[in-house]
Design an enzyme around this catalytic site. Structure first.
Site, short mmCIF file in Angstrom:
data_model
loop_
_atom_site.label_atom_id
_atom_site.label_comp_id
_atom_site.label_asym_id
_atom_site.label_seq_id
_atom_site.Cartn_x
_atom_site.Cartn_y
_atom_site.Cartn_z
N GLY A 117 0.85 -1.20 0.00
CA GLY A 117 0.00 0.00 0.00
C GLY A 117 0.88 1.24 0.00
N GLU A 151 -17.85 11.92 0.91
CA GLU A 151 -17.52 11.89 -0.52
C GLU A 151 -18.46 10.94 -1.27
OE1 GLU A 151 -13.26 11.10 -0.58
OE2 GLU A 151 -12.88 13.25 -0.59
C1 LIG Z 1 -12.41 4.45 1.28
C2 LIG Z 1 -11.17 5.12 1.81
C3 LIG Z 1 -10.94 6.47 1.51
C4 LIG Z 1 -9.80 7.10 1.99
N1 LIG Z 1 -9.58 8.41 1.66
C5 LIG Z 1 -8.44 9.01 2.05
C6 LIG Z 1 -8.14 10.33 1.64
O1 LIG Z 1 -8.94 10.97 0.95
N2 LIG Z 1 -6.96 10.88 2.04
C7 LIG Z 1 -6.07 10.17 2.79
O2 LIG Z 1 -4.99 10.68 3.10
N3 LIG Z 1 -6.32 8.93 3.20
C8 LIG Z 1 -7.48 8.31 2.83
N4 LIG Z 1 -7.74 7.04 3.23
C9 LIG Z 1 -6.79 6.38 4.13
C10 LIG Z 1 -5.59 5.87 3.36
O3 LIG Z 1 -6.01 5.16 2.22
C11 LIG Z 1 -4.79 4.98 4.29
O4 LIG Z 1 -4.37 5.77 5.38
C12 LIG Z 1 -3.59 4.38 3.59
O5 LIG Z 1 -4.01 3.51 2.57
C13 LIG Z 1 -2.72 3.62 4.57
O6 LIG Z 1 -1.65 3.08 3.89
P1 LIG Z 1 -1.01 1.72 4.38
O7 LIG Z 1 0.13 1.46 3.47
O8 LIG Z 1 -0.79 1.76 5.85
O9 LIG Z 1 -2.13 0.63 4.15
P2 LIG Z 1 -2.84 0.19 2.81
O10 LIG Z 1 -2.75 1.24 1.78
O11 LIG Z 1 -4.16 -0.30 3.24
O12 LIG Z 1 -1.96 -1.04 2.33
C14 LIG Z 1 -1.88 -2.23 3.04
C15 LIG Z 1 -1.42 -3.32 2.10
O13 LIG Z 1 -1.11 -4.47 2.87
C16 LIG Z 1 -1.62 -5.61 2.23
N5 LIG Z 1 -1.84 -6.60 3.29
C17 LIG Z 1 -2.62 -6.48 4.38
N6 LIG Z 1 -2.53 -7.57 5.15
C18 LIG Z 1 -1.67 -8.39 4.53
C19 LIG Z 1 -1.16 -9.69 4.84
N7 LIG Z 1 -1.53 -10.32 5.95
N8 LIG Z 1 -0.29 -10.26 3.99
C20 LIG Z 1 0.09 -9.62 2.85
N9 LIG Z 1 -0.36 -8.40 2.52
C21 LIG Z 1 -1.21 -7.79 3.35
C22 LIG Z 1 -2.90 -5.13 1.57
O14 LIG Z 1 -3.27 -5.96 0.49
C23 LIG Z 1 -2.50 -3.74 1.12
O15 LIG Z 1 -1.97 -3.73 -0.19
C24 LIG Z 1 -8.87 6.38 2.78
C25 LIG Z 1 -9.11 5.04 3.07
C26 LIG Z 1 -10.25 4.41 2.59
C27 LIG Z 1 -10.49 2.96 2.90
#
Ligand SMILES: Cc1cc2nc3c(=O)[nH]c(=O)nc-3n(C[C@H](O)[C@H](O)[C@H](O)COP(=O)(O)OP(=O)(O)OC[C@H]3O[C@@H](n4cnc5c(N)ncnc54)[C@H](O)[C@@H]3O)c2cc1C
Length: 438
Positions: free
Chosen positions: A12, A174
């Site tokens: 992500g 949104e």
């Molecule tokens: C509908 C929605 C709208 C949003 N809108 C906004 C916005 O407008 N502005 C903003 O700043 N933020 C927004 N966010 C929040 C933002 O998307 C998150 O804060 C961000 O994605 C976090 O990044 P991350 O890398 O921590 O997790 P993620 O982007 O969720 O990535 C996690 C990754 O880990 C992988 N994963 C999880 N568990 C496992 C496992 N056990 N084994 C292997 N892979 C795994 C998943 O497949 C995923 O690819 C929004 C979130 C959502 C759901």
């Protein structure tokens, strides 16, 4: 001497930023994700409301990192970590529970849905977290109009055309705005028996205002805009019950067939894997250098991590995830090269934005608070900039322009992934009633 091995779990915002920061590091980087794509979650609601197609907000991780020769991408699910023996346990479609050793580990597994202890709601109120979720929501919304058009009893139209969104944070707001535009413009002339513009959209939250993290003024502006678009905003009440026939809010039943959960998020199980201290929401408590106490080789970043700055926990947003991922990568890079480490992590808040329907957004950055068309243009520019590839940027830009000018949407298909796309009438379905009536 063999190169150190860095495992990144999650592709992500955080995991990808970490991988990119390690592109010049003399190390073997292994990025494991259970999907094959990096997902731009902030635009999930646009897939759910038919503006964009799934492929416009997701990109194969392998493709993004194809020029990064030190990095291997594995599609698999991590199910545990042995922090003493230093390996993660991963499974894929072919092999189960394979140990993969690491010297450094970055856990960036994001967050899932939280139904605040009411997991029974999940069956009737799907959330919006993955590409599959957004397609399912789109199917559900479009199907409601199809069912209503086929239904001969007008008394049932209102239930079918009532949409309840639970959670008035940025996603709920949104989504409500986009749904209002969909029904009031795009679908307006497409049906003969029903009037799509009569659809009822209800946005519910137990908080006293929409867009909790925004200022009072911007929250008010967003609420007024929603109401102008015909969205019913119900604040100060939690949802007591959800079932196949609708929702109950403050003792009042709202009959409806479509409920979408846009409220709480729960972190991934990384805290359990590590047996580490978590905050009340279950996010792993990390130190200033983003490592887990007692394990300087394990980093937890993004939505699954909990870190306070200036006495407040950092929010679960993409900017935090990207900045933390980049920092973890840079720190590991410096350790491997033996160069001076970067200063302790410090989040730089560039501001928050939320769109409310066509051509209107609210924007808050430091002391700057604006709403309206200018904020919407800024929102569009920022989101385009953060899409993963140039081709996505171009494709989304063209789609947005086309939708803005014509009102037409990118993807209004109902796709049944479970089986045939042909509707199968059941004994009490409106489709059967219509066919029988012919
Ligand atoms: C509908 C929605 C709208 C949003 N809108 C906004 C916005 O407008 N502005 C903003 O700043 N933020 C927004 N966010 C929040 C933002 O998307 C998150 O804060 C961000 O994605 C976090 O990044 P991350 O890398 O921590 O997790 P993620 O982007 O969720 O990535 C996690 C990754 O880990 C992988 N994963 C999880 N568990 C496992 C496992 N056990 N084994 C292997 N892979 C795994 C998943 O497949 C995923 O690819 C929004 C979130 C959502 C759901």
């Amino acid at each position: 001497m063999s190169q150190p091995r860095v495992i990144i779990v999650g592709g992500g915002f955080a995991g990808l930023a970490a991988a990119k920061a390690l592109r010049k590091t003399p190390a073997k980087i292994i990025l494991i994700d259970r999907t094959n794509h990096h997902l731009f979650q902030p635009l999930l609601y646009q897939v759910a409301t038919s503006v964009l197609t799934p492929s416009q907000i997701a990109t194969p991780i392998r493709g993004i990192l194809r020029n990064q020769k030190n990095t291997t991408v594995i599609m698999g699910e991590v199910t545990g970590v042995d922090k003493d023996q230093k390996y993660v346990i991963a499974s894929d479609a072919d092999r189960q529970n394979v140990p993969i050793a690491y010297d450094y580990l970055i856990l960036a597994t994001g967050a899932g849905h939280s139904y605040f202890g009411h997991n029974e709601f999940a069956e009737y109120a799907p959330g919006l977290k993955s590409l599959a979720d957004s397609e399912a929501a789109r199917n559900k919304i479009l199907q409601a109009f199809e069912l209503a058009e086929a239904e001969e009893d007008p008394a049932r139209h209102q239930d079918l055309l009532t949409f309840v969104l639970v959670g008035a944070g940025p996603t709920g707001v949104e989504m409500a705005g986009a749904l209002a535009i969909l029904v009031r413009t795009t679908l307006k002339s497409d049906f003969r028996r029903i009037d799509p513009t009569s659809a009822r959209i209800v946005l519910v939250d137990m908080a006293p205002k929409v867009l909790g993290p925004f200022s009072e003024n911007l929250s008010k502006a967003a609420k007024q805009r929603l109401e102008k678009l015909g969205v019913e905003v119900r604040l100060g009440h939690s949802v007591d019950h959800i079932d196949a026939e609708g929702v109950v809010i403050a003792g009042e039943r709202i009959p409806c067939k479509t409920v979408i959960w846009t409220a709480g998020v729960a972190p991934s199980p990384a805290g359990k894997w590590l047996n580490a201290e978590t905050d009340r929401a279950g996010r792993v408590r990390i130190q200033e250098d983003l490592t887990v106490p007692g394990h300087s080789e394990i980093f937890v970043v993004g939505d699954t991590a909990s870190l306070d700055q200036n006495g407040k926990p950092l929010p679960g947003v993409a900017q935090v995830a990207m900045q933390q991922g980049r920092y973890a990568g840079e720190l590991i890079h410096s350790r491997i090269l033996g160069s001076p480490p970067p200063h302790a992590f410090s989040y730089f808040d560039k501001g928050s934005m939320a769109v409310v329907g066509k051509g209107f957004a609210v924007l808050q950055s430091g002391k700057v608070q604006v709403s309206g068309f200018g904020a919407w243009l800024t929102w569009a520019a920022v989101h385009l900039q953060f899409l993963a590839t140039s081709s996505l940027r171009l494709s989304v830009f063209l789609q947005w322009t086309w939708t803005y000018v014509t009102g037409q949407r990118g993807d209004r298909l109902i796709v049944n992934h479970q089986g045939s796309d042909v509707a199968k009438p059941t004994s009490d379905s409106p489709v059967r009633a219509t066919l029988a009536g012919r």
